[in-house]
Scaffold this motif. Structure first.
Motif, PDB file in Angstrom:
ATOM      1  N   LEU A 106      32.341 -68.449 -11.979  1.00 46.80           N
ATOM      2  CA  LEU A 106      32.094 -67.230 -11.211  1.00 46.80           C
ATOM      3  C   LEU A 106      32.281 -67.569  -9.734  1.00 46.80           C
ATOM      4  O   LEU A 106      31.955 -68.670  -9.296  1.00 46.80           O
ATOM      5  N   TYR A 160      20.903 -57.208 -12.047  1.00 50.84           N
ATOM      6  CA  TYR A 160      22.276 -57.347 -12.506  1.00 50.84           C
ATOM      7  C   TYR A 160      22.955 -55.987 -12.360  1.00 50.84           C
ATOM      8  O   TYR A 160      22.515 -55.005 -12.958  1.00 50.84           O
ATOM      9  N   GLY A 179      26.897 -53.754 -11.935  1.00 54.85           N
ATOM     10  CA  GLY A 179      28.324 -53.812 -12.216  1.00 54.85           C
ATOM     11  C   GLY A 179      28.631 -54.602 -13.470  1.00 54.85           C
ATOM     12  O   GLY A 179      27.908 -54.550 -14.472  1.00 54.85           O
ATOM     13  N   TRP A 180      29.697 -55.386 -13.395  1.00 58.88           N
ATOM     14  CA  TRP A 180      30.134 -56.135 -14.588  1.00 58.88           C
ATOM     15  C   TRP A 180      29.202 -57.300 -14.912  1.00 58.88           C
ATOM     16  O   TRP A 180      29.212 -57.805 -16.033  1.00 58.88           O
ATOM     17  N   TYR A 181      28.358 -57.708 -13.915  1.00 58.98           N
ATOM     18  CA  TYR A 181      27.399 -58.778 -14.192  1.00 58.98           C
ATOM     19  C   TYR A 181      26.373 -58.337 -15.235  1.00 58.98           C
ATOM     20  O   TYR A 181      25.852 -59.154 -15.998  1.00 58.98           O
ATOM     21  N   LYS A 182      26.084 -57.043 -15.249  1.00 59.23           N
ATOM     22  CA  LYS A 182      25.127 -56.527 -16.238  1.00 59.23           C
ATOM     23  C   LYS A 182      25.681 -56.714 -17.643  1.00 59.23           C
ATOM     24  O   LYS A 182      24.966 -57.140 -18.569  1.00 59.23           O
ATOM     25  N   GLY A 183      26.973 -56.404 -17.803  1.00 55.82           N
ATOM     26  CA  GLY A 183      27.608 -56.590 -19.104  1.00 55.82           C
ATOM     27  C   GLY A 183      27.730 -58.061 -19.461  1.00 55.82           C
ATOM     28  O   GLY A 183      27.548 -58.444 -20.625  1.00 55.82           O
ATOM     29  N   LEU A 184      28.019 -58.886 -18.452  1.00 62.77           N
ATOM     30  CA  LEU A 184      28.145 -60.324 -18.688  1.00 62.77           C
ATOM     31  C   LEU A 184      26.818 -60.913 -19.149  1.00 62.77           C
ATOM     32  O   LEU A 184      26.780 -61.761 -20.035  1.00 62.77           O
ATOM     33  N   ARG A 185      25.749 -60.453 -18.535  1.00 60.05           N
ATOM     34  CA  ARG A 185      24.412 -60.928 -18.924  1.00 60.05           C
ATOM     35  C   ARG A 185      24.125 -60.587 -20.382  1.00 60.05           C
ATOM     36  O   ARG A 185      23.611 -61.412 -21.136  1.00 60.05           O
TER      37      ARG A 185
END
Length: 258
Positions: A222, A142, A144-150
């Motif tokens: 997404l 994960y 970028g912003w996917y890390k935060g979304l996770r």
């Protein structure tokens, strides 16, 4: 990629196509024509949409929704033929072709196809395909912003841990008769209502500008961009004409296979 060039030269095909992630800058550069690889021409842009079924949307009940059955074959094929008749590169939809499609696709049969009826006539269809027996999207990392979304969505168990596959089902074909565009939205809602507890994502692919995108309004989602390129034989006399026609048209592509 050299194999593409060799195939074009050795076969009788006029051109070959390839789908590439729009963010893949290295591949985009390669397709511009270098290292003995033919130049590819951008024909169309698509996007894969992952619908997150956090909730179900109530249907209007303007249509009767049910699973299809073998006795619906002729009517379904007629609907497919009418819907795809003006779409470039679409196969010829016949009972034989449709039956072969069902037979050659694992875990794909009449029960996978939801149909919408109005006054007893099939006016829209949506097929769902669980591909987990042969194809899975596994998360490598994960960023970028996917890390935060996770992190934010972890209590909901939507995005899997690194190294695990997405829990998804594909919306393979989404079609409707003219004047019944709203029936597609009804089918999407019915599918999500039926399977939202079983899958975390509903995956669908659309060409940019496709009116069918309206069918997934109202759901969190997404998106991943894709570009469709084509390489032509050097001795193809009407390359520019074909590129001009295709780049201004809706092009058939079974995005469930990508």
């Amino acid at each position: 990629m050299k194999k593409v060039k060799d195939y074009l030269l050795e076969s009788g095909v006029k051109f070959a196509v390839i789908l590439v992630l729009s963010d893949n800058k290295a591949m985009t550069s390669l397709l511009s024509g270098r290292a003995g690889i033919p130049a590819f021409h951008l024909l169309a842009k698509y996007h894969i949409t992952y619908i997150v079924p956090l909730y179900s949307v109530k249907s209007t009940e303007n249509y009767t929704i049910r699973e299809s059955k073998p006795s619906d074959l002729e009517e379904i094929v007629n609907l497919f033929s009418q819907f795809y008749k003006d779409i470039e590169l679409s196969p010829k939809w016949t009972p034989i072709f449709f039956t072969r499609l069902l037979e050659q696709s694992p875990n794909y049969n009449y029960s996978n196809i939801l149909i919408a009826l109005k006054n007893g006539n099939i006016v829209a269809a949506l097929s769902l395909w669980d591909q987990s027996s042969f194809k899975r999207t596994v998360v490598e990392r994960y960023g970028g912003w996917y890390k935060g979304l996770r992190f934010i969505t972890s209590p909901l168990h939507i995005l899997p841990p690194v190294g695990k596959p997405l829990s998804e089902i594909c919306l393979r074909h989404i079609i409707c008769a003219e004047g019944h565009e709203s029936a597609v939205m009804e089918l999407v809602r019915a599918a999500i209502k039926k399977y939202r507890k079983e899958y975390r994502f509903f995956r669908a692919g659309f060409q940019d500008g496709d009116f069918l995108v309206n069918s997934i309004k109202g759901f969190p989602k997404l998106k991943i961009g894709l570009n469709l390129y084509a390489a032509f034989r050097e001795d193809c006399a009407d390359t520019n004409d074909v590129i001009a026609r295709l780049s201004q048209s809706k092009i058939w592509e079974d995005l469930s296979l990508h």
